[in-house]
Design an enzyme around this catalytic site. Structure first.
Site, PDB file in Angstrom:
ATOM      1  N   VAL A  59      10.584   4.985   9.467  1.00  0.00           N
ATOM      2  CA  VAL A  59       9.964   6.235   9.024  1.00  0.00           C
ATOM      3  C   VAL A  59       8.486   6.045   8.681  1.00  0.00           C
ATOM      4  CG1 VAL A  59      12.109   7.318   8.242  1.00  0.00           C
ATOM      5  CG2 VAL A  59      10.815   5.901   6.646  1.00  0.00           C
ATOM      6  N   GLU A  99       7.954   2.335  -5.832  1.00  0.00           N
ATOM      7  CA  GLU A  99       8.020   1.847  -4.448  1.00  0.00           C
ATOM      8  C   GLU A  99       8.022   3.020  -3.466  1.00  0.00           C
ATOM      9  OE1 GLU A  99       7.711  -0.233  -2.280  1.00  0.00           O
ATOM     10  OE2 GLU A  99       8.760  -2.111  -2.582  1.00  0.00           O
ATOM     11  N   ASP A 149      14.441  -0.939   1.830  1.00  0.00           N
ATOM     12  CA  ASP A 149      15.129  -1.095   3.117  1.00  0.00           C
ATOM     13  C   ASP A 149      16.132  -2.244   2.991  1.00  0.00           C
ATOM     14  OD1 ASP A 149      15.840  -1.456   5.760  1.00  0.00           O
ATOM     15  OD2 ASP A 149      13.818  -1.658   6.537  1.00  0.00           O
ATOM     16  N   ARG A 160      -0.086   6.878   7.467  1.00  0.00           N
ATOM     17  CA  ARG A 160       0.149   7.016   6.026  1.00  0.00           C
ATOM     18  C   ARG A 160      -0.272   8.392   5.526  1.00  0.00           C
ATOM     19  NH1 ARG A 160       1.262   1.838   4.049  1.00  0.00           N
ATOM     20  NH2 ARG A 160       0.117   0.142   5.003  1.00  0.00           N
ATOM     21  N   ASP A 207       3.604   3.576   6.714  1.00  0.00           N
ATOM     22  CA  ASP A 207       2.812   3.344   7.927  1.00  0.00           C
ATOM     23  C   ASP A 207       3.638   2.777   9.068  1.00  0.00           C
ATOM     24  OD1 ASP A 207       3.154   0.714   6.696  1.00  0.00           O
ATOM     25  OD2 ASP A 207       1.760   0.043   8.248  1.00  0.00           O
ATOM     26  N   LYS A 241       0.813  -1.206   0.000  1.00  0.00           N
ATOM     27  CA  LYS A 241       0.000   0.000   0.000  1.00  0.00           C
ATOM     28  C   LYS A 241       0.852   1.263   0.000  1.00  0.00           C
ATOM     29  CE  LYS A 241      -3.109  -2.335   3.203  1.00  0.00           C
ATOM     30  NZ  LYS A 241      -3.464  -2.321   4.640  1.00  0.00           N
ATOM     31  N   GLY A 242       2.093   1.140   0.424  1.00  0.00           N
ATOM     32  CA  GLY A 242       2.922   2.298   0.756  1.00  0.00           C
ATOM     33  C   GLY A 242       3.102   3.342  -0.328  1.00  0.00           C
TER      34      GLY A 242
HETATM   35  P1  IMP Z   1      12.500  -4.274   2.293  1.00  0.00           P
HETATM   36  O1  IMP Z   1      11.972  -5.540   1.648  1.00  0.00           O
HETATM   37  O2  IMP Z   1      13.174  -4.526   3.603  1.00  0.00           O
HETATM   38  O3  IMP Z   1      13.383  -3.468   1.341  1.00  0.00           O
HETATM   39  O4  IMP Z   1      11.281  -3.377   2.703  1.00  0.00           O
HETATM   40  C1  IMP Z   1      10.392  -2.984   1.763  1.00  0.00           C
HETATM   41  C2  IMP Z   1       9.030  -2.623   2.301  1.00  0.00           C
HETATM   42  O5  IMP Z   1       8.930  -2.605   3.730  1.00  0.00           O
HETATM   43  C3  IMP Z   1       8.737  -1.221   1.866  1.00  0.00           C
HETATM   44  O6  IMP Z   1       8.175  -1.224   0.582  1.00  0.00           O
HETATM   45  C4  IMP Z   1       7.814  -0.722   2.947  1.00  0.00           C
HETATM   46  O7  IMP Z   1       6.489  -1.050   2.613  1.00  0.00           O
HETATM   47  C5  IMP Z   1       8.258  -1.455   4.189  1.00  0.00           C
HETATM   48  N1  IMP Z   1       9.189  -0.625   5.000  1.00  0.00           N
HETATM   49  C6  IMP Z   1      10.528  -0.756   5.102  1.00  0.00           C
HETATM   50  N2  IMP Z   1      11.061   0.154   5.931  1.00  0.00           N
HETATM   51  C7  IMP Z   1      10.028   0.913   6.348  1.00  0.00           C
HETATM   52  C8  IMP Z   1       9.938   2.086   7.211  1.00  0.00           C
HETATM   53  O8  IMP Z   1      10.901   2.606   7.773  1.00  0.00           O
HETATM   54  N3  IMP Z   1       8.685   2.593   7.384  1.00  0.00           N
HETATM   55  C9  IMP Z   1       7.581   2.057   6.800  1.00  0.00           C
HETATM   56  N4  IMP Z   1       7.627   0.990   5.978  1.00  0.00           N
HETATM   57  C10 IMP Z   1       8.841   0.423   5.751  1.00  0.00           C
HETATM   58 MG    MG Z   2       6.232  -1.195   0.152  1.00  0.00          MG
END
Ligand code: IMP
Ligand code: MG
Length: 177
Positions: A155, A101, A105, A167, A161, A46-47
């Site tokens: 964040v 995206e 992270d 959000r 969220d 959803k982000g």
């Molecule tokens: P990754 O797979 O660890 O790169 O994380 C990707 C997804 O996790 C992002 O698309 C976000 O939806 C969520 N996410 C990662 N870090 C944060 C944060 O600090 N705040 C909110 N959502 C996060």
């Molecule tokens: Mg995401």
């Protein structure tokens, strides 16, 4: 209060003016790069919904939008397992796909997405991420259009969220307990 009832204060990392200015720049950059094309922007729910809504209004080439929904986070922690909640409905074969995206992270989600989309044989595949978290995931070079780099903190706001909340904040903030 957080969803668990803890008190929090919030530190603003990116205010709405700074975000708005950067989104205009990204839109211009994308418009130049996709001149003569009709890209398909795929927002990752959803982000990405707020970033995507602002971004598309600053892209001057004709474009199409679609969405897919992934989840990997549980109680603000990455589970490391990426789950497809729903996939896109239109085929992407032969299309110029731009993934949108909210934040990269650990990079697990992006790696999964790139594999998933590549298998659908688009004409081209690029990535636009609003944020990149400095954690040394080694996927930064896979992001073609990046809004901002943020420190390694959780964040919220502008689509992001914490336990489903915040959000709707117009800025990006970091939670402090
Ligand atoms: P990754 O797979 O660890 O790169 O994380 C990707 C997804 O996790 C992002 O698309 C976000 O939806 C969520 N996410 C990662 N870090 C944060 C944060 O600090 N705040 C909110 N959502 C996060
Ligand atoms: Mg995401």
């Amino acid at each position: 209060m957080t969803a668990e009832g803890k008190m929090y204060t919030q530190e603003v990392l990116l205010d709405r003016e700074v975000i708005a200015k950067r989104v205009v720049e990204l839109g211009k950059e994308i418009s130049v790069d996709y001149r003569g094309k009709k890209p398909l922007l795929v927002g990752i729910l959803k982000g990405s919904f707020i970033f995507m809504a602002d971004l598309v209004r600053h892209i001057s080439v004709p474009l199409a939008c679609d969405f897919l929904r992934l989840s990997s986070y549980h109680h603000d922690r990455s589970t490391g397992v990426v789950r497809m909640d729903f996939d896109m409905t239109q085929p992407v074969t032969g299309k110029d796909v731009l993934l949108v995206e909210d934040i990269v992270d650990t990079g697990n989600t992006l790696r999964y997405l790139l594999q998933h989309m590549d298998a659908k044989k688009p004409a081209s595949l690029s990535v636009c991420s609003f944020l990149y978290k400095e954690v040394g995931s080694g996927v930064k070079e896979k992001i073609d259009y990046l809004g901002f780099t943020v420190p390694n903190r959780y964040v919220i706001g502008y689509g992001l969220d914490s336990e489903g909340l915040y959000r709707s904040l117009p800025h990006v903030g970091a939670l402090k307990e």
